[in-house]
Design a protein around this motif. Structure first.
Motif, mmCIF file in Angstrom:
data_model
loop_
_atom_site.group_PDB
_atom_site.id
_atom_site.type_symbol
_atom_site.label_atom_id
_atom_site.label_comp_id
_atom_site.label_asym_id
_atom_site.label_seq_id
_atom_site.Cartn_x
_atom_site.Cartn_y
_atom_site.Cartn_z
ATOM 1 N N SER A 36 -21.746 -3.422 -5.096
ATOM 2 C CA SER A 36 -22.860 -2.477 -4.935
ATOM 3 C C SER A 36 -22.413 -1.206 -4.227
ATOM 4 O O SER A 36 -22.783 -0.092 -4.629
ATOM 5 N N LEU A 37 -21.611 -1.358 -3.198
ATOM 6 C CA LEU A 37 -21.082 -0.188 -2.494
ATOM 7 C C LEU A 37 -20.214 0.665 -3.419
ATOM 8 O O LEU A 37 -20.284 1.896 -3.391
ATOM 9 N N PHE A 38 -19.418 -0.006 -4.250
ATOM 10 C CA PHE A 38 -18.559 0.731 -5.176
ATOM 11 C C PHE A 38 -19.409 1.491 -6.199
ATOM 12 O O PHE A 38 -19.107 2.636 -6.532
ATOM 13 N N VAL A 39 -20.474 0.870 -6.672
ATOM 14 C CA VAL A 39 -21.377 1.541 -7.621
ATOM 15 C C VAL A 39 -22.031 2.754 -6.955
ATOM 16 O O VAL A 39 -22.105 3.834 -7.560
ATOM 17 N N ILE A 40 -22.503 2.589 -5.734
ATOM 18 C CA ILE A 40 -23.133 3.711 -5.018
ATOM 19 C C ILE A 40 -22.124 4.852 -4.846
ATOM 20 O O ILE A 40 -22.441 6.018 -5.115
ATOM 21 N N ALA A 41 -20.924 4.507 -4.415
ATOM 22 C CA ALA A 41 -19.893 5.536 -4.225
ATOM 23 C C ALA A 41 -19.552 6.213 -5.549
ATOM 24 O O ALA A 41 -19.392 7.434 -5.603
ATOM 25 N N SER A 42 -19.455 5.436 -6.615
ATOM 26 C CA SER A 42 -19.164 6.003 -7.938
ATOM 27 C C SER A 42 -20.286 6.922 -8.393
ATOM 28 O O SER A 42 -20.030 7.970 -8.997
ATOM 29 N N THR A 133 -16.356 1.315 -14.185
ATOM 30 C CA THR A 133 -16.994 0.079 -14.647
ATOM 31 C C THR A 133 -16.043 -1.098 -14.484
ATOM 32 O O THR A 133 -16.437 -2.167 -13.990
ATOM 33 N N ALA A 134 -14.786 -0.908 -14.892
ATOM 34 C CA ALA A 134 -13.779 -1.981 -14.774
ATOM 35 C C ALA A 134 -13.612 -2.406 -13.318
ATOM 36 O O ALA A 134 -13.603 -3.612 -13.015
ATOM 37 N N LEU A 135 -13.499 -1.433 -12.437
ATOM 38 C CA LEU A 135 -13.299 -1.769 -11.027
ATOM 39 C C LEU A 135 -14.524 -2.462 -10.435
ATOM 40 O O LEU A 135 -14.391 -3.413 -9.663
ATOM 41 N N THR A 136 -15.710 -2.028 -10.839
ATOM 42 C CA THR A 136 -16.933 -2.701 -10.374
ATOM 43 C C THR A 136 -16.957 -4.153 -10.839
ATOM 44 O O THR A 136 -17.243 -5.064 -10.048
ATOM 45 N N GLY A 154 -13.294 -7.386 -16.999
ATOM 46 C CA GLY A 154 -12.828 -6.336 -16.100
ATOM 47 C C GLY A 154 -11.397 -5.928 -16.395
ATOM 48 O O GLY A 154 -11.067 -4.738 -16.399
ATOM 49 N N LYS A 155 -10.533 -6.893 -16.673
ATOM 50 C CA LYS A 155 -9.132 -6.592 -16.978
ATOM 51 C C LYS A 155 -9.011 -5.830 -18.296
ATOM 52 O O LYS A 155 -8.211 -4.882 -18.390
ATOM 53 N N ILE A 156 -9.771 -6.225 -19.290
ATOM 54 C CA ILE A 156 -9.742 -5.512 -20.582
ATOM 55 C C ILE A 156 -10.173 -4.066 -20.372
ATOM 56 O O ILE A 156 -9.544 -3.137 -20.887
ATOM 57 N N LEU A 157 -11.243 -3.865 -19.625
ATOM 58 C CA LEU A 157 -11.711 -2.503 -19.347
ATOM 59 C C LEU A 157 -10.687 -1.711 -18.534
ATOM 60 O O LEU A 157 -10.485 -0.512 -18.775
#
Length: 185
Positions: A36-42, A133-136, A154-157
């Motif tokens: 969630s934090l990563f999404v907010i930061a993104s 998206t991949a990192l999230t 996630g790895k494919i992305l």
């Protein structure tokens, strides 16, 4: 209001240590908090630029801090994931992405010194969206999502983002290589 884009950039920077702390906590909740934090930061990455351009609030401080905040967020996520997963796909894709980010930042700085602009391409915007998206997805992981194929997705992305990273990095270099060696314009 005139400092809102810069405030969003500072928020992205301030989220990084909290992201790190939450990522390494135990339990499924930590996956959700970190993702969630990563999404907010993104999201702040998108909105600070959008607001600065559409409202005419671009600033020299924002031009300096925004790419630093972007690289800090992405590098932090990649290093956390590479450290915690010890996965060759994440590690190699992460190295490719980080190499390109550092290279393009340096290339942009060189070009700015000779008054040549390197605009962000549409493909690079797609690369960034897929990368975030991949990192999230990887931060959330199988454990956080409760779905056994989350890490695989996630790895494919992330591999796709790494491929787009190479393509866009090469495209930037090719389109501006004629300026290599220029000392002034």
């Amino acid at each position: 209001m005139k400092n809102l884009p810069n405030c969003l950039t500072f928020l992205r920077i301030l989220i990084v240590p909290i992201l790190i702390s939450s990522f390494f906590l135990e339990g499924v909740l930590s996956n959700w908090i970190a993702a969630s934090l990563f999404v907010i930061a993104s999201a702040t990455d998108f909105f600070d630029g959008y607001l600065a351009r559409t409202l005419g609030l671009e600033s020299n401080l924002g031009k300096v801090l925004d790419p630093i905040a972007d690289k800090l967020l992405v590098a932090t996520a990649i290093v956390m994931l590479a450290h915690s997963r010890a996965d060759i796909i994440i590690t190699i894709s992460g190295i490719v992405i980080l190499f390109r980010e550092i290279f393009v930042s340096g290339w942009r700085e060189y070009l700015a010194g000779i008054n040549v602009r390197l605009p962000v391409s549409n493909l690079a915007k797609w690369k960034t969206a897929i990368q975030m998206t991949a990192l999230t997805v990887l931060i959330l992981g199988n454990k956080g999502a409760g779905f056994e194929y989350t890490d695989s997705i996630g790895k494919i992305l992330l591999v796709l983002a790494a491929i787009l990273t190479i393509i866009t990095g090469y495209s930037y270099l090719k389109s501006t290589a004629k300026h290599l060696g220029d000392s002034s314009k």
